[in-house]
Design an enzyme around this catalytic site. Structure first.
Site, PDB file in Angstrom:
ATOM      1  N   ARG A  46       0.401  -9.996  -3.834  1.00 44.89           N
ATOM      2  CA  ARG A  46       0.914  -8.503  -3.969  1.00 44.89           C
ATOM      3  C   ARG A  46       0.842  -8.099  -5.396  1.00 44.89           C
ATOM      4  O   ARG A  46       0.574  -7.111  -5.825  1.00 44.89           O
ATOM      5  CB  ARG A  46       1.986  -8.273  -3.244  1.00 44.89           C
ATOM      6  CG  ARG A  46       1.721  -8.270  -1.530  1.00 44.89           C
ATOM      7  CD  ARG A  46       2.787  -7.781  -0.964  1.00 44.89           C
ATOM      8  NE  ARG A  46       4.190  -7.989  -1.016  1.00 44.89           N
ATOM      9  CZ  ARG A  46       4.793  -9.142  -0.317  1.00 44.89           C
ATOM     10  NH1 ARG A  46       4.178  -9.966   0.489  1.00 44.89           N
ATOM     11  NH2 ARG A  46       6.233  -9.541  -0.664  1.00 44.89           N
ATOM     12  N   LYS A 136       7.245  10.200  -2.525  1.00 40.89           N
ATOM     13  CA  LYS A 136       6.580  10.487  -1.275  1.00 40.89           C
ATOM     14  C   LYS A 136       7.210  10.173  -0.218  1.00 40.89           C
ATOM     15  O   LYS A 136       7.896   9.136   0.212  1.00 40.89           O
ATOM     16  CB  LYS A 136       5.093   9.786  -1.330  1.00 40.89           C
ATOM     17  CG  LYS A 136       4.312  10.127  -0.273  1.00 40.89           C
ATOM     18  CD  LYS A 136       3.255   8.951  -0.059  1.00 40.89           C
ATOM     19  CE  LYS A 136       3.493   7.885   0.959  1.00 40.89           C
ATOM     20  NZ  LYS A 136       2.365   7.092   1.433  1.00 40.89           N
ATOM     21  N   GLU A 178       4.250  14.587   3.201  1.00 44.04           N
ATOM     22  CA  GLU A 178       3.095  14.261   3.954  1.00 44.04           C
ATOM     23  C   GLU A 178       3.142  13.972   5.368  1.00 44.04           C
ATOM     24  O   GLU A 178       3.795  13.133   5.935  1.00 44.04           O
ATOM     25  CB  GLU A 178       2.870  12.961   3.182  1.00 44.04           C
ATOM     26  CG  GLU A 178       1.608  12.003   3.806  1.00 44.04           C
ATOM     27  CD  GLU A 178       1.077  10.609   3.511  1.00 44.04           C
ATOM     28  OE1 GLU A 178       1.949  10.229   2.628  1.00 44.04           O
ATOM     29  OE2 GLU A 178       0.307  10.209   4.133  1.00 44.04           O
ATOM     30  N   LYS A 220       0.780  17.023   1.202  1.00 44.97           N
ATOM     31  CA  LYS A 220      -0.368  15.699   1.363  1.00 44.97           C
ATOM     32  C   LYS A 220      -0.705  15.638   2.929  1.00 44.97           C
ATOM     33  O   LYS A 220      -0.048  15.138   3.568  1.00 44.97           O
ATOM     34  CB  LYS A 220       0.228  14.532   0.989  1.00 44.97           C
ATOM     35  CG  LYS A 220      -0.676  13.507   1.163  1.00 44.97           C
ATOM     36  CD  LYS A 220      -0.186  12.154   0.285  1.00 44.97           C
ATOM     37  CE  LYS A 220      -1.024  10.932   0.623  1.00 44.97           C
ATOM     38  NZ  LYS A 220      -0.812   9.698  -0.258  1.00 44.97           N
TER      39      LYS A 220
END
Ligand code: 13P
Length: 339
Positions: A46, A136, A178, A220
């Site tokens: 990752r 976010k 979002e 978003k």
């Protein structure tokens, strides 16, 4: 941070003809994508993948900011340069996903509530100190023909999004709000529009209730698209028309930018639809992209966990970013795919 300073950051994210690279997959999601691409699901892989994304040459020409995840925001490349610094030096504003994921909503089978409000004030302060400028939080809404999403699911997620957004503004971070209406299922485009409108109405009501400053957030949303299993799919122009009609009905003009998620569309479809959105005049907001899958694929498959494929994977990422940047001025053409 003052409201004008936050509004300026929002403008830098959404109104400079660039978009966002979302690279904030949770460990579980990242591992699932790695497994599908035959890549070992380890911390080291990752790390390598996220370093590949962040150091892609030319990324900053098309991308205004990157959304990182907690695992990544304190990482550094081998020479010790923090990922945050790499992003900043590439001209990218740093964002951070701060929700802790979607859990089953009690008493509502098939529906989710996004969690992460506990301790959020302190976590936001920590991320701001590390250099984050925006954050976010994603709420998800499953759709069916008639029943889902329930009012309970809309209310609970809208409330959480608004509480998160208020805390972000207090901490000097621009919240990306979002609410994602999922593409899974056989629902029609009309149903997607109806649900997206209801969700956005709920979200903006809660944002108002929590005194969130609309000038200092980014929305978003999903595009308005029929479910993946719906037999009737629509043209890019029809997607653009329905999406704009939906947004015009419910999103206040004070919002400084709308940056779409890709939601499982192919990279090419997402670029085509973004392009169609920019071929229609009169949007009250700058419209841009904040894609994960539609930017990262096929880069992830090309990389396949092999160092030798790193440069080709970076080129594929930047290619998708360029296609989407072209779409922001209505200049994307599928011919760009073969150049
Ligand atoms: P997708 O573009 O893959 O939908 O991801 C966007 C995102 O940030 C999900 O939270």
């Amino acid at each position: 941070m003052t409201l004008p300073a936050l509004a300026e950051t929002a403008g830098l994210l959404a109104a400079t003809g660039k978009g966002l690279l979302a690279m904030d997959e949770s460990t579980g999601t990242c591992n699932r994508r790695f497994a599908a691409a035959g890549i070992a699901q380890t911390l080291a892989m990752r790390h390598a993948y996220r370093e590949l994304l962040l150091t892609a040459p030319g990324l900053g020409e098309c991308i205004s900011g990157v959304i990182l995840v907690d695992e990544t925001v304190r990482q550094a490349q081998a020479d010790g340069t923090p990922f945050v610094q790499i992003a900043q030096e590439a001209g990218l504003l740093v964002g951070i996903k701060v929700d802790t994921g979607a859990q089953d909503l009690a008493a509502h089978p098939g529906e989710k509530i996004t969690e992460g409000l506990d301790g959020l004030r302190e976590r936001l302060q920590g991320y701001a100190a590390l250099g984050a400028r925006f954050a976010k939080w994603r709420g998800v809404f499953a759709v069916d023909g008639r029943r889902l999403p329930s009012p309970a699911c809309i209310d609970a997620n809208a409330h959480a999004l608004a509480r998160y957004a208020a805390l972000c503004q207090e901490a000097g971070l621009v919240p990306i709000v979002e609410p994602e209406v999922l593409m899974d299922g056989a629902h029609t485009q009309q149903r997607c529009q109806q649900v997206t409108e209801a969700v956005l109405r709920g979200v903006f009501a809660q944002l108002a209730r929590q005194d969130v400053r609309l000038e200092a957030l980014i929305l978003k949303p999903n595009m308005v698209i029929a479910g993946l299993a719906c037999p009737t799919q629509h043209s890019d122009a029809e997607v653009a028309e329905a999406t704009l009609q939906c947004l015009r009905r419910v999103v206040p003009a004070a919002v400084p930018g709308i940056m779409f998620l890709s939601g499982g569309q192919s990279g090419r479809d997402a670029s085509m639809r973004l392009n169609a959105l920019h071929q229609r005049p009169g949007s009250p907001w700058p419209l841009s992209f904040s894609f994960a899958r539609a930017l990262q694929h096929p880069a992830l498959d090309i990389w396949a966990g092999q160092d030798a494929n790193r440069a080709a994977a970076q080129a594929a990422l930047v290619h998708r970013a360029r296609c989407n940047r072209a779409a922001l001025s209505g200049e994307y053409d599928t011919a760009m795919e073969t150049r």
